[in-house]
Design a protein around this motif. Structure first.
Motif, PDB file in Angstrom:
ATOM      1  N   THR A  87       0.846  -1.643   0.346  1.00 42.78           N
ATOM      2  CA  THR A  87       0.187  -0.040  -0.035  1.00 42.78           C
ATOM      3  C   THR A  87       0.837   1.585   0.218  1.00 42.78           C
ATOM      4  O   THR A  87       2.016   1.032   0.400  1.00 42.78           O
ATOM      5  N   ALA A  88       0.462   2.243  -0.446  1.00 40.68           N
ATOM      6  CA  ALA A  88       1.231   3.410  -0.530  1.00 40.68           C
ATOM      7  C   ALA A  88       1.839   3.780   0.633  1.00 40.68           C
ATOM      8  O   ALA A  88       3.115   4.336   0.890  1.00 40.68           O
ATOM      9  N   GLU A  89       1.113   3.325   1.760  1.00 37.14           N
ATOM     10  CA  GLU A  89       1.688   4.093   3.511  1.00 37.14           C
ATOM     11  C   GLU A  89       2.189   3.614   3.720  1.00 37.14           C
ATOM     12  O   GLU A  89       2.994   3.457   4.579  1.00 37.14           O
ATOM     13  N   GLU A 122      -1.919   6.676  -9.827  1.00 39.31           N
ATOM     14  CA  GLU A 122      -1.953   7.592  -9.001  1.00 39.31           C
ATOM     15  C   GLU A 122      -1.383   6.548  -7.690  1.00 39.31           C
ATOM     16  O   GLU A 122      -1.670   7.839  -6.558  1.00 39.31           O
ATOM     17  N   ARG A 123      -1.067   5.669  -7.355  1.00 40.70           N
ATOM     18  CA  ARG A 123      -0.531   4.635  -6.165  1.00 40.70           C
ATOM     19  C   ARG A 123       0.688   5.391  -6.288  1.00 40.70           C
ATOM     20  O   ARG A 123       0.932   5.484  -5.206  1.00 40.70           O
ATOM     21  N   VAL A 125       2.210   8.025  -6.738  1.00 44.28           N
ATOM     22  CA  VAL A 125       1.958   9.628  -6.989  1.00 44.28           C
ATOM     23  C   VAL A 125       1.672   9.939  -5.489  1.00 44.28           C
ATOM     24  O   VAL A 125       2.582  10.433  -4.395  1.00 44.28           O
ATOM     25  N   ARG A 126       0.906   8.936  -4.869  1.00 51.55           N
ATOM     26  CA  ARG A 126       0.608   9.111  -3.427  1.00 51.55           C
ATOM     27  C   ARG A 126       1.410   8.858  -2.528  1.00 51.55           C
ATOM     28  O   ARG A 126       1.234   9.354  -1.259  1.00 51.55           O
ATOM     29  N   LYS A 129       3.957  11.966  -2.671  1.00 52.63           N
ATOM     30  CA  LYS A 129       3.237  12.651  -1.686  1.00 52.63           C
ATOM     31  C   LYS A 129       3.281  12.126   0.126  1.00 52.63           C
ATOM     32  O   LYS A 129       3.315  13.241   0.810  1.00 52.63           O
ATOM     33  N   LEU A 130       2.920  10.946  -0.031  1.00 56.20           N
ATOM     34  CA  LEU A 130       3.237  11.205   1.877  1.00 56.20           C
ATOM     35  C   LEU A 130       4.498  11.063   2.493  1.00 56.20           C
ATOM     36  O   LEU A 130       4.183  11.502   3.182  1.00 56.20           O
ATOM     37  N   GLN A 156       1.340  16.492 -11.390  1.00 55.63           N
ATOM     38  CA  GLN A 156       1.442  15.549 -10.281  1.00 55.63           C
ATOM     39  C   GLN A 156       3.182  15.393  -9.724  1.00 55.63           C
ATOM     40  O   GLN A 156       2.949  16.220  -8.736  1.00 55.63           O
TER      41      GLN A 156
END
Length: 420
Positions: A87-89, A122-123, A125-126, A129-130, A156
């Motif tokens: 996951t992105a996190e 998109e994932r 980029v997340r 971003k985090l 982005q």
């Protein structure tokens, strides 16, 4: 780190090893108050810096799930391999934990294509971003662009990362369609052009407003697989030369084809990667970027492939003995630069030093000239050596190639003895 995360890490770090376009350069993202990390101007890569430091990137895939079935890829959908996805996190936290433990200095983020290009991009980029906005990470980030992803997602990402890359993989569209039927050149070149335009617009904005955000400040790069198709070195270097004419383009990486998939008739039956050819292409690439050589000078219709026995500069010199010998005390810098055994630094020192007197062979050695190669192509104050025209190019080639093979054998033996 729990067992599930560790298993994902093992799978996805191993799956990322085939992408070689992960070196970094040309950026200086400094730390800010309350943040962590910095991307110093010398860059971060899997290599050694001039002062001897070994610097490292966290090289990882977001996922090795992939909707494509590229013949040359270990992660193609038809392969029966273990699949995993962060996951992105998870990936952002893992990057920060590795940084805090001083394991890494930056991130190289790539991914297989899951569902569709936009979903995957998109994932990714997340993740960045985090790192930038939540964890306040100011270290180096290199992110792969997914061909076919929307320009909005690329835009982005461009203000968050230092470098972006879009892999061409195969040096001709015809062979790309053969080995990767679901891919095409337009989907690769479209994001390249968008990144270039974004960089140019960012440069103009920063002339007007110093606070304007930087867009992909370290430029873009790509990777080309060598040996998976019949494409010759002339095609590969001509493609690289065209890319280097773009103002945003920094590096082309050459990756010798590794036979990871067996039983596919579209692929060559290689027992090992063509590492010597890969090395020659890197040398030729260096000559084009720093020695003012054109692709057409290194390879042409009569010599479409680089000579594997001698380096490309030596190969060019042996094919053009009419230009030699040159007198290092009078020749222009451009011609001195083309002498085998003389590098950019040595050529500049020669031009500077000869103002104070004629240079001798001993002085050339002190400057850094490799006389074992240069002696056949130069004249100086008292150089007694016979040149390429007296000895013939064939003789010089034989002498140089024998010395190089002997040196390589000695180095290999030394490595074996040292290891024991």
């Amino acid at each position: 780190m729990n067992e599930k995360t560790l298993e994902k890490l093992q799978i996805l770090a191993d799956a990322a090893k085939y992408d070689v376009s992960c070196a970094s350069s040309g950026t200086s993202r400094s730390n800010v108050k309350g943040g962590i990390g910095t991307a110093a101007g010398w860059g971060i890569c899997h290599s050694f810096t001039p002062d001897g430091r070994c610097i490292s990137l966290f090289k990882i895939l977001l996922t090795n799930h992939c909707i494509y079935d590229c013949a040359y890829c270990s992660n193609r959908r038809s392969n029966d391999v273990k699949r995993a996805a962060f996951t992105a996190e998870e990936l952002a936290e893992l990057t920060i934990e590795f940084y805090r433990r001083n394991y890494i200095e930056g991130l190289f983020l790539s991914s297989g294509v899951m569902r569709n290009p936009d979903y995957t991009m998109e994932r990714m980029v997340r993740v960045v971003k985090l790192l930038r906005e939540v964890h306040r990470f100011n270290g180096y980030i290199h992110m792969k662009t997914i061909p076919g992803a929307s320009s909005e997602l690329i835009a982005q990402a461009g203000v968050l990362v230092d470098r972006m890359s879009v892999n061409l993989e195969i040096p001709s569209e015809q062979n790309l369609k053969l080995l990767a039927p679901e891919k095409d050149y337009p989907s690769v070149f479209a994001p390249m052009r968008f990144i270039q335009q974004g960089m140019l617009e960012s440069a103009e904005d920063r002339k007007k407003f110093r606070s304007a955000p930087k867009f992909v400040p370290a430029g873009q790069s790509t990777q080309v697989i060598i040996g998976a198709t019949p494409d010759n070195d002339k095609q590969i270097l001509s493609l690289a030369s065209a890319l280097y004419k773009r103002p945003s383009f920094k590096r082309v990486y050459y990756s010798g084809y590794i036979p990871v998939n067996s039983g596919d008739s579209r692929l060559p039956a290689l027992s090992k990667p063509p590492l010597v050819r890969e090395n020659r292409l890197y040398q030729a690439d260096w000559l084009m970027r720093f020695y003012e050589f054109k692709a057409g000078e290194l390879v042409d219709d009569s010599h479409p492939d680089l000579d594997l026995d001698v380096d490309p500069k030596m190969g060019w010199a042996l094919r053009h003995p009419e230009f030699f010998p040159i007198d290092v005390n009078t020749a222009p810098y451009e011609m001195i630069l083309r002498v085998p055994g003389i590098g950019v630094k040595s050529a500049k020192l020669i031009v500077t030093s000869r103002r104070y007197g004629r240079l001798s062979s001993e002085q050339l050695k002190k400057i850094g000239v490799v006389m074992k190669r240069a002696q056949y192509f130069i004249a100086c104050r008292e150089l007694p050596m016979q040149t390429v025209n007296e000895l013939t190019p064939q003789y010089v080639r034989r002498q140089v190639s024998q010395k190089q093979k002997k040196a390589a054998a000695e180095l290999l033996q030394y490595s074996i003895d040292w290891g024991e």
